[in-house]
Every structure is written in C-alpha cells, then in structure tokens.
Write a protein that holds these residues in place. Structure first.
Motif, PDB file in Angstrom:
ATOM      1  N   GLU A  38       0.841  -1.185   0.000  1.00 24.95           N
ATOM      2  CA  GLU A  38       0.000   0.000   0.000  1.00 24.95           C
ATOM      3  C   GLU A  38       0.880   1.240   0.000  1.00 24.95           C
ATOM      4  N   LYS A  39       0.310   2.343  -0.302  1.00 20.17           N
ATOM      5  CA  LYS A  39       1.054   3.601  -0.324  1.00 20.17           C
ATOM      6  C   LYS A  39       1.499   3.913   1.104  1.00 20.17           C
ATOM      7  N   LEU A  40       2.814   4.040   1.283  1.00 21.79           N
ATOM      8  CA  LEU A  40       3.376   4.099   2.623  1.00 21.79           C
ATOM      9  C   LEU A  40       3.852   5.478   3.055  1.00 21.79           C
ATOM     10  N   ASP A  41       3.909   6.428   2.153  1.00 21.05           N
ATOM     11  CA  ASP A  41       4.452   7.722   2.542  1.00 21.05           C
ATOM     12  C   ASP A  41       3.513   8.858   2.169  1.00 21.05           C
ATOM     13  N   SER A  42       3.881  10.039   2.589  1.00 16.10           N
ATOM     14  CA  SER A  42       3.020  11.195   2.382  1.00 16.10           C
ATOM     15  C   SER A  42       2.915  11.592   0.913  1.00 16.10           C
ATOM     16  N   GLU A  43       3.858  11.152   0.087  1.00 13.71           N
ATOM     17  CA  GLU A  43       3.803  11.464  -1.335  1.00 13.71           C
ATOM     18  C   GLU A  43       2.841  10.546  -2.069  1.00 13.71           C
ATOM     19  N   ASP A  44       2.301   9.566  -1.363  1.00 12.95           N
ATOM     20  CA  ASP A  44       1.302   8.664  -1.924  1.00 12.95           C
ATOM     21  C   ASP A  44       1.851   7.860  -3.098  1.00 12.95           C
ATOM     22  N   LYS A  45       3.140   7.472  -3.014  1.00 15.48           N
ATOM     23  CA  LYS A  45       3.763   6.676  -4.068  1.00 15.48           C
ATOM     24  C   LYS A  45       3.501   5.201  -3.825  1.00 15.48           C
ATOM     25  N   GLU A  46       3.355   4.471  -4.906  1.00 15.61           N
ATOM     26  CA  GLU A  46       3.250   3.014  -4.813  1.00 15.61           C
ATOM     27  C   GLU A  46       4.626   2.471  -4.441  1.00 15.61           C
ATOM     28  N   MET A  47       4.671   1.593  -3.471  1.00  9.66           N
ATOM     29  CA  MET A  47       5.922   1.003  -3.023  1.00  9.66           C
ATOM     30  C   MET A  47       5.898  -0.499  -3.284  1.00  9.66           C
ATOM     31  N   SER A  48       7.080  -1.059  -3.452  1.00 11.98           N
ATOM     32  CA  SER A  48       7.238  -2.504  -3.552  1.00 11.98           C
ATOM     33  C   SER A  48       7.969  -2.979  -2.305  1.00 11.98           C
ATOM     34  N   PHE A  49       7.899  -4.275  -2.042  1.00 10.23           N
ATOM     35  CA  PHE A  49       8.583  -4.803  -0.875  1.00 10.23           C
ATOM     36  C   PHE A  49       9.136  -6.186  -1.180  1.00 10.23           C
ATOM     37  N   VAL A  50      10.142  -6.569  -0.390  1.00  5.34           N
ATOM     38  CA  VAL A  50      10.656  -7.932  -0.366  1.00  5.34           C
ATOM     39  C   VAL A  50      10.790  -8.299   1.103  1.00  5.34           C
ATOM     40  N   THR A  51      10.246  -9.465   1.492  1.00  4.66           N
ATOM     41  CA  THR A  51      10.402  -9.974   2.847  1.00  4.66           C
ATOM     42  C   THR A  51      11.321 -11.184   2.812  1.00  4.66           C
ATOM     43  N   TYR A  52      12.359 -11.121   3.637  1.00  6.25           N
ATOM     44  CA  TYR A  52      13.338 -12.187   3.744  1.00  6.25           C
ATOM     45  C   TYR A  52      13.158 -12.895   5.086  1.00  6.25           C
ATOM     46  N   LEU A  80      19.475  -2.851  11.663  1.00  5.80           N
ATOM     47  CA  LEU A  80      19.050  -2.853  10.264  1.00  5.80           C
ATOM     48  C   LEU A  80      17.915  -1.872  10.031  1.00  5.80           C
ATOM     49  N   GLU A  81      17.811  -1.394   8.810  1.00  4.42           N
ATOM     50  CA  GLU A  81      16.681  -0.559   8.418  1.00  4.42           C
ATOM     51  C   GLU A  81      15.600  -1.446   7.831  1.00  4.42           C
ATOM     52  N   GLY A  82      14.402  -0.930   7.748  1.00  2.00           N
ATOM     53  CA  GLY A  82      13.274  -1.692   7.237  1.00  2.00           C
ATOM     54  C   GLY A  82      12.430  -2.202   8.391  1.00  2.00           C
ATOM     55  N   LYS A  83      11.467  -3.001   8.058  1.00  2.00           N
ATOM     56  CA  LYS A  83      10.602  -3.610   9.079  1.00  2.00           C
ATOM     57  C   LYS A  83      11.264  -4.914   9.515  1.00  2.00           C
ATOM     58  N   ILE A  84      11.583  -5.030  10.806  1.00  2.00           N
ATOM     59  CA  ILE A  84      12.309  -6.178  11.337  1.00  2.00           C
ATOM     60  C   ILE A  84      11.451  -6.863  12.399  1.00  2.00           C
ATOM     61  N   ASP A  85      11.270  -8.171  12.256  1.00  2.00           N
ATOM     62  CA  ASP A  85      10.536  -8.960  13.243  1.00  2.00           C
ATOM     63  C   ASP A  85      11.326 -10.218  13.553  1.00  2.00           C
ATOM     64  N   ILE A 122      12.938  -9.726   7.626  1.00  2.00           N
ATOM     65  CA  ILE A 122      13.340  -8.389   7.203  1.00  2.00           C
ATOM     66  C   ILE A 122      12.477  -8.018   6.004  1.00  2.00           C
ATOM     67  N   THR A 123      11.744  -6.912   6.115  1.00  2.00           N
ATOM     68  CA  THR A 123      10.965  -6.414   4.986  1.00  2.00           C
ATOM     69  C   THR A 123      11.568  -5.091   4.550  1.00  2.00           C
ATOM     70  N   ILE A 124      12.007  -5.057   3.291  1.00  2.00           N
ATOM     71  CA  ILE A 124      12.612  -3.864   2.707  1.00  2.00           C
ATOM     72  C   ILE A 124      11.611  -3.278   1.714  1.00  2.00           C
ATOM     73  N   PHE A 125      11.419  -1.974   1.795  1.00  2.00           N
ATOM     74  CA  PHE A 125      10.498  -1.278   0.895  1.00  2.00           C
ATOM     75  C   PHE A 125      11.298  -0.507  -0.149  1.00  2.00           C
ATOM     76  N   TYR A 126      10.811  -0.536  -1.372  1.00  2.00           N
ATOM     77  CA  TYR A 126      11.483   0.098  -2.512  1.00  2.00           C
ATOM     78  C   TYR A 126      10.483   0.974  -3.259  1.00  2.00           C
ATOM     79  N   ASP A 127      11.001   2.040  -3.902  1.00  2.00           N
ATOM     80  CA  ASP A 127      10.194   2.687  -4.926  1.00  2.00           C
ATOM     81  C   ASP A 127       9.943   1.628  -5.990  1.00  2.00           C
ATOM     82  N   GLU A 128       8.795   1.652  -6.611  1.00  2.00           N
ATOM     83  CA  GLU A 128       8.403   0.609  -7.560  1.00  2.00           C
ATOM     84  C   GLU A 128       9.489   0.336  -8.606  1.00  2.00           C
TER      85      GLU A 128
END
Length: 100
Positions: free
Chosen positions: A12-26, A43-48, A56-62
C-alpha cells in the motif's frame, strides 16, 4: 545462516507522497540470539523476530524493486536466488563488522 525470500510485491502507499511502493520480505534462519538482536537493532526496514527466525521487509520505490522488470518476471526463480545470495552476503558482512 540461511536466507529465503518469503514474499514480494506491491505494498500500500506508505508515505506522504502517496507513491506506490514494492517490498521484499526475507526470512533468515540459523542465527544465534546475539546476532538476531544486533540485526534487529541495527538494520533498516521492518524487522521482526519469531521462533528464532528473523524477518526483514525492505520497501522500494516501484522502479527500484528487484522484481519489477519483465526479465525478472520471466526468470523469477533466478532473481529470487540472486536476492537470497545478495542478502546473505550483506548480512554476513554486517555481522562481521559487529565482531570487529
């Protein structure tokens, strides 16, 4: 240490600029508790952490996503393997720096 790509795609759009983001979960297995905590804290990103597995979930610009190209879509298994190798090398290097 073993790294597996567990999920990838558009988020889903994750930032205030309303950009579509991609993710990879490792999913990372085979780490001791000190390494798990070190990575979680540094580490940066979402870590659980769940059941001694690091996620580790890393978010990228599409357009920066490793899986957005037509070539990646045609050879997805190759691209997943490459991502797993690259993340293994990155995490190994990161953990090596911890021990210095």
């Amino acid at each position: 240490m073993k790294v597996k790509v567990k999920d990838y795609g558009s988020a889903e759009k994750l930032d205030s600029e309303d950009k579509e983001m991609s993710f990879v979960t490792y999913e990372v297995s085979g780490l001791d508790s000190d390494s798990l905590e070190f990575l979680k804290e540094n580490l940066e990103g979402k870590i659980d952490i769940s059941d001694d597995l690091l996620y580790i979930t890393i978010f990228y610009d599409e357009e920066m996503s490793p899986f957005h190209t037509d070539e990646a879509k045609a050879k997805i298994d190759d691209f997943i393997a490459r991502e797993e190798i690259e993340m293994t090398v990155f995490l190994s290097s990161f953990l090596e720096d911890k021990n210095e």
